[in-house]
Write an enzyme that holds these catalytic residues in place. Structure first.
Site, PDB file in Angstrom:
ATOM      1  N   GLU A  82       0.807  -1.222   0.000  1.00  0.00           N
ATOM      2  CA  GLU A  82       0.000   0.000   0.000  1.00  0.00           C
ATOM      3  C   GLU A  82       0.843   1.276   0.000  1.00  0.00           C
ATOM      4  O   GLU A  82       1.658   1.492   0.896  1.00  0.00           O
ATOM      5  CB  GLU A  82      -0.942   0.013   1.220  1.00  0.00           C
ATOM      6  CG  GLU A  82      -1.910   1.175   1.151  1.00  0.00           C
ATOM      7  CD  GLU A  82      -2.983   1.160   2.237  1.00  0.00           C
ATOM      8  OE1 GLU A  82      -3.288   0.077   2.782  1.00  0.00           O
ATOM      9  OE2 GLU A  82      -3.503   2.242   2.532  1.00  0.00           O
ATOM     10  N   LYS A 269      -7.809  -0.286  11.137  1.00  0.00           N
ATOM     11  CA  LYS A 269      -7.209  -0.745   9.870  1.00  0.00           C
ATOM     12  C   LYS A 269      -5.933   0.070   9.626  1.00  0.00           C
ATOM     13  O   LYS A 269      -4.901  -0.464   9.203  1.00  0.00           O
ATOM     14  CB  LYS A 269      -8.207  -0.578   8.715  1.00  0.00           C
ATOM     15  CG  LYS A 269      -7.759  -1.184   7.400  1.00  0.00           C
ATOM     16  CD  LYS A 269      -6.872  -0.264   6.564  1.00  0.00           C
ATOM     17  CE  LYS A 269      -6.442  -0.929   5.272  1.00  0.00           C
ATOM     18  NZ  LYS A 269      -5.442  -0.123   4.546  1.00  0.00           N
ATOM     19  N   ASP A 285       3.408 -14.416  11.788  1.00  0.00           N
ATOM     20  CA  ASP A 285       2.118 -14.865  11.261  1.00  0.00           C
ATOM     21  C   ASP A 285       1.098 -13.710  11.349  1.00  0.00           C
ATOM     22  O   ASP A 285       0.595 -13.403  12.432  1.00  0.00           O
ATOM     23  CB  ASP A 285       1.694 -16.070  12.128  1.00  0.00           C
ATOM     24  CG  ASP A 285       0.394 -16.707  11.691  1.00  0.00           C
ATOM     25  OD1 ASP A 285      -0.425 -16.030  11.054  1.00  0.00           O
ATOM     26  OD2 ASP A 285       0.200 -17.893  12.019  1.00  0.00           O
ATOM     27  N   HIS A 383      -2.327  10.910   0.297  1.00  0.00           N
ATOM     28  CA  HIS A 383      -2.573   9.552  -0.174  1.00  0.00           C
ATOM     29  C   HIS A 383      -2.652   9.495  -1.693  1.00  0.00           C
ATOM     30  O   HIS A 383      -2.028   8.653  -2.324  1.00  0.00           O
ATOM     31  CB  HIS A 383      -3.889   9.070   0.436  1.00  0.00           C
ATOM     32  CG  HIS A 383      -3.940   7.590   0.594  1.00  0.00           C
ATOM     33  ND1 HIS A 383      -4.623   6.798  -0.268  1.00  0.00           N
ATOM     34  CD2 HIS A 383      -3.386   6.778   1.518  1.00  0.00           C
ATOM     35  CE1 HIS A 383      -4.489   5.544   0.120  1.00  0.00           C
ATOM     36  NE2 HIS A 383      -3.748   5.500   1.195  1.00  0.00           N
TER      37      HIS A 383
HETATM   38  P1  NDP Z   1       8.460 -23.592  15.916  1.00  0.00           P
HETATM   39  O1  NDP Z   1       7.910 -24.787  16.526  1.00  0.00           O
HETATM   40  O2  NDP Z   1       8.869 -23.633  14.491  1.00  0.00           O
HETATM   41  O3  NDP Z   1       9.750 -23.094  16.693  1.00  0.00           O
HETATM   42  C1  NDP Z   1       9.841 -22.945  18.042  1.00  0.00           C
HETATM   43  C2  NDP Z   1      11.044 -23.728  18.467  1.00  0.00           C
HETATM   44  O4  NDP Z   1      12.231 -22.940  18.309  1.00  0.00           O
HETATM   45  C3  NDP Z   1      11.017 -24.062  19.926  1.00  0.00           C
HETATM   46  O5  NDP Z   1      10.238 -25.164  20.165  1.00  0.00           O
HETATM   47  C4  NDP Z   1      12.493 -24.302  20.221  1.00  0.00           C
HETATM   48  O6  NDP Z   1      12.781 -25.663  19.908  1.00  0.00           O
HETATM   49  C5  NDP Z   1      13.221 -23.444  19.186  1.00  0.00           C
HETATM   50  N1  NDP Z   1      13.948 -22.349  19.841  1.00  0.00           N
HETATM   51  C6  NDP Z   1      15.224 -21.992  19.595  1.00  0.00           C
HETATM   52  N2  NDP Z   1      15.590 -20.958  20.353  1.00  0.00           N
HETATM   53  C7  NDP Z   1      14.525 -20.611  21.100  1.00  0.00           C
HETATM   54  C8  NDP Z   1      14.275 -19.599  22.073  1.00  0.00           C
HETATM   55  N3  NDP Z   1      15.228 -18.734  22.445  1.00  0.00           N
HETATM   56  N4  NDP Z   1      13.043 -19.509  22.611  1.00  0.00           N
HETATM   57  C9  NDP Z   1      12.064 -20.360  22.251  1.00  0.00           C
HETATM   58  N5  NDP Z   1      12.233 -21.345  21.349  1.00  0.00           N
HETATM   59  C10 NDP Z   1      13.466 -21.490  20.778  1.00  0.00           C
HETATM   60  O7  NDP Z   1       7.553 -22.307  16.064  1.00  0.00           O
HETATM   61  P2  NDP Z   1       6.373 -21.931  17.013  1.00  0.00           P
HETATM   62  O8  NDP Z   1       6.021 -22.999  17.970  1.00  0.00           O
HETATM   63  O9  NDP Z   1       6.702 -20.597  17.561  1.00  0.00           O
HETATM   64  O10 NDP Z   1       5.179 -21.813  15.996  1.00  0.00           O
HETATM   65  C11 NDP Z   1       5.050 -20.713  15.114  1.00  0.00           C
HETATM   66  C12 NDP Z   1       4.479 -21.186  13.817  1.00  0.00           C
HETATM   67  O11 NDP Z   1       3.309 -21.962  14.010  1.00  0.00           O
HETATM   68  C13 NDP Z   1       4.077 -20.046  12.930  1.00  0.00           C
HETATM   69  O12 NDP Z   1       4.663 -20.261  11.675  1.00  0.00           O
HETATM   70  C14 NDP Z   1       2.565 -20.181  12.824  1.00  0.00           C
HETATM   71  O13 NDP Z   1       2.116 -19.742  11.576  1.00  0.00           O
HETATM   72  C15 NDP Z   1       2.341 -21.646  13.039  1.00  0.00           C
HETATM   73  N6  NDP Z   1       1.061 -22.073  13.572  1.00  0.00           N
HETATM   74  C16 NDP Z   1       0.160 -21.192  14.093  1.00  0.00           C
HETATM   75  C17 NDP Z   1      -1.019 -21.629  14.625  1.00  0.00           C
HETATM   76  C18 NDP Z   1      -1.935 -20.622  15.227  1.00  0.00           C
HETATM   77  O14 NDP Z   1      -1.599 -19.463  15.288  1.00  0.00           O
HETATM   78  N7  NDP Z   1      -3.117 -21.008  15.685  1.00  0.00           N
HETATM   79  C19 NDP Z   1      -1.360 -23.056  14.666  1.00  0.00           C
HETATM   80  C20 NDP Z   1      -0.324 -23.891  14.140  1.00  0.00           C
HETATM   81  C21 NDP Z   1       0.829 -23.409  13.610  1.00  0.00           C
HETATM   82  P3  NDP Z   1      13.883 -26.484  20.707  1.00  0.00           P
HETATM   83  O15 NDP Z   1      13.905 -25.975  22.111  1.00  0.00           O
HETATM   84  O16 NDP Z   1      13.420 -27.883  20.601  1.00  0.00           O
HETATM   85  O17 NDP Z   1      15.149 -26.194  19.981  1.00  0.00           O
END
Ligand code: NDP
Length: 429
Positions: A82, A269, A285, A383
């Site tokens: 936009e 908005k 997201d 705009h």
């Molecule tokens: P991920 O599961 O991809 O990543 C999170 C992982 O990153 C953690 O589990 C951890 O894994 C690792 N990690 C590394 N460093 C850190 C840190 N400092 N703090 C926390 N975690 C860390 O992502 P999310 O669980 O955040 O999910 C986000 C995604 O899910 C988005 O893409 C979204 O679109 C999607 N989504 C959204 C939904 C909704 O909004 N309702 C439903 C389903 C999916 P480890 O400790 O094992 O290394």
């Protein structure tokens, strides 16, 4: 950073902008040498991100300038299609930076997982049992995702809610268990979904009910951020208006958006023009944020303004925005999307809390700019000037023609595609 290198950024060519970013210390020299490729999402990665992938869909990436947030300067990547959004944010941020900038508070960073139960034989007793066994439930949730606990986060507390049967929707009584999880730098959808699915059978066993689902709630009321600013009236003067007049008109415009949902939706908005642009640029997201923010705007039972503009005792204009902002700096597609990594670099690798502060401040800046224009010269002046460029391109203008057609279009009586085409064909004769 030496942000003086970025002055008159909008007047520079693309190459000059990249060079200025290097000179200002915002990006490394290597990044500027192959910027386009650096930002491009390769098909190979895109193919792993979604299903049935056939290509990528580009959105322009620009920079919000002049932001001073908690006494720190920021150059803020914004992805938006936009016109005028980035100009408006930067313009507002300049005024607000002269007034000391934005001050933010991250109230909490706890995400919510829900388990909804039906057919619970005794709702009150079930609630008592759940609260008595809270430590056990939390321990089981953490055992399902130990790595987040090792990082210092994890499930922290539970809460129960009873939602009574509703004849209009023919719905039964629901007992809902909320588990509050500290997901640290992640948005945490996958962490929470893993936890709630793991504890679902135990919750059924404790309550005698039947779980209909376990899932993250995007209504992240335990993850609120506030950004505020304070603007002296001498910074608000506009041609034909005193600073006091502009302040009072901004306050009135906000009051209108607090009481009228038709206005509030448009007002918010405008806030989301800035918020979404940074959420997208940072690889987060947008749907999750949008859904939560609008539910929060309607928390009183009526949809209202997310911002509040009031007059301080000394006459300054006070601005404030508070909303849920469950973003992450890791997880999802953040680490695999090159442009999201670039955004992280430009922002100086902020923590999730800092990123929340940045996004909330962009939302407040965007709102300030929009209502200041609305209550003074009107929104169309600025705009439509920028819209003229889109019309020139739509009419088929290329290279130098774009600026020429845009200039003439701005002076034309009717700024539309037909006029743009006519001006272009005259230019080509
Ligand atoms: P991920 O599961 O991809 O990543 C999170 C992982 O990153 C953690 O589990 C951890 O894994 C690792 N990690 C590394 N460093 C850190 C840190 N400092 N703090 C926390 N975690 C860390 O992502 P999310 O669980 O955040 O999910 C986000 C995604 O899910 C988005 O893409 C979204 O679109 C999607 N989504 C959204 C939904 C909704 O909004 N309702 C439903 C389903 C999916 P480890 O400790 O094992 O290394």
């Amino acid at each position: 950073m030496k942000l003086s290198y970025l002055s008159k950024f909008y007047q520079k060519s693309l190459i000059e902008r990249w060079e200025a970013l290097v000179s200002a210390g915002v990006i490394a020299e290597d990044d500027a040498s192959d910027m386009n490729n650096h930002l491009q999402l390769p098909n190979e990665i895109a193919n792993h991100m979604i299903e049935n992938q056939i290509g990528t869909y580009d959105v322009p990436l620009g920079l919000g300038l002049n932001f001073l947030i908690n006494n720190k300067e920021f150059v803020i990547p914004m992805a938006t299609e936009e016109p005028s959004v980035i100009a408006a944010a930067s313009y507002a941020a300049k005024t607000i930076s002269h007034a000391g900038g934005f001050t933010t508070t991250v109230h909490n960073r706890m995400m919510i997982g829900q388990i909804a139960l039906k057919d619970v034989p005794n709702l009150a007793l079930a609630e008592q049992v759940l609260l008595k066994e809270a430590d056990d439930i939390i321990e089981k949730a953490n055992a399902a995702h130990p790595s987040i606990v090792n990082r210092g986060g994890g499930a922290k507390s539970i809460e129960t809610r009873i939602i009574e049967a509703n004849d209009t929707y023919d719905s039964p009584d629901f007992l809902v268990v909320h588990i509050h999880v500290e997901t640290l730098e992640a948005m945490g959808a996958n962490i929470i979904n893993t936890m709630v699915e793991a504890i679902k059978p135990y919750i059924e066993e404790l309550t005698g009910g039947s779980a209909i689902m376990g899932i993250l709630s995007n209504y992240a009321t335990e993850c609120l951020v506030t950004s505020t600013c304070r603007i002296p009236v001498h910074l608000l003067e506009r041609a034909g208006y005193t600073g006091e007049e502009v302040r009072d008109r901004i306050v009135e415009a906000c009051q209108f958006a607090l009481v009228d949902p038709y206005r509030a939706v448009t007002h918010n908005k405008g806030v989301m023009n800035g918020v979404d642009a940074v959420v997208l640029a940072s690889g987060n997201d947008t749907r999750a944020i949008e859904a939560g923010v609008h539910a929060y705007a309607a928390r009183s039972g009526q949809y209202r303004s997310l911002t509040k503009w009031t007059k301080a005792a000394n006459g300054d204009l006070l601005g404030e925005i508070t909303f849920p902002l469950p973003i992450g700096t890791v997880g999802g597609s953040i680490s695999i999307h090159q442009a999201a990594q670039f955004t992280k670099e430009v922002l100086g690798s902020p923590s999730a809390k800092e990123l929340e502060s940045i996004i909330a401040s962009v939302g407040l800046a965007q709102n300030f700019s929009a209502i200041r224009a609305l209550v003074t010269e009107g929104i169309q002046k600025g705009h439509m000037g920028l819209q003229a460029k889109s019309l020139a391109i739509s009419a088929g203008a290329k290279g130098d023609q774009i600026e020429k057609v845009t200039k003439q279009l701005k002076q034309a009586k009717n700024m539309n595609l037909e006029t743009a085409k006519a001006l272009l064909s005259k230019l080509n004769k």
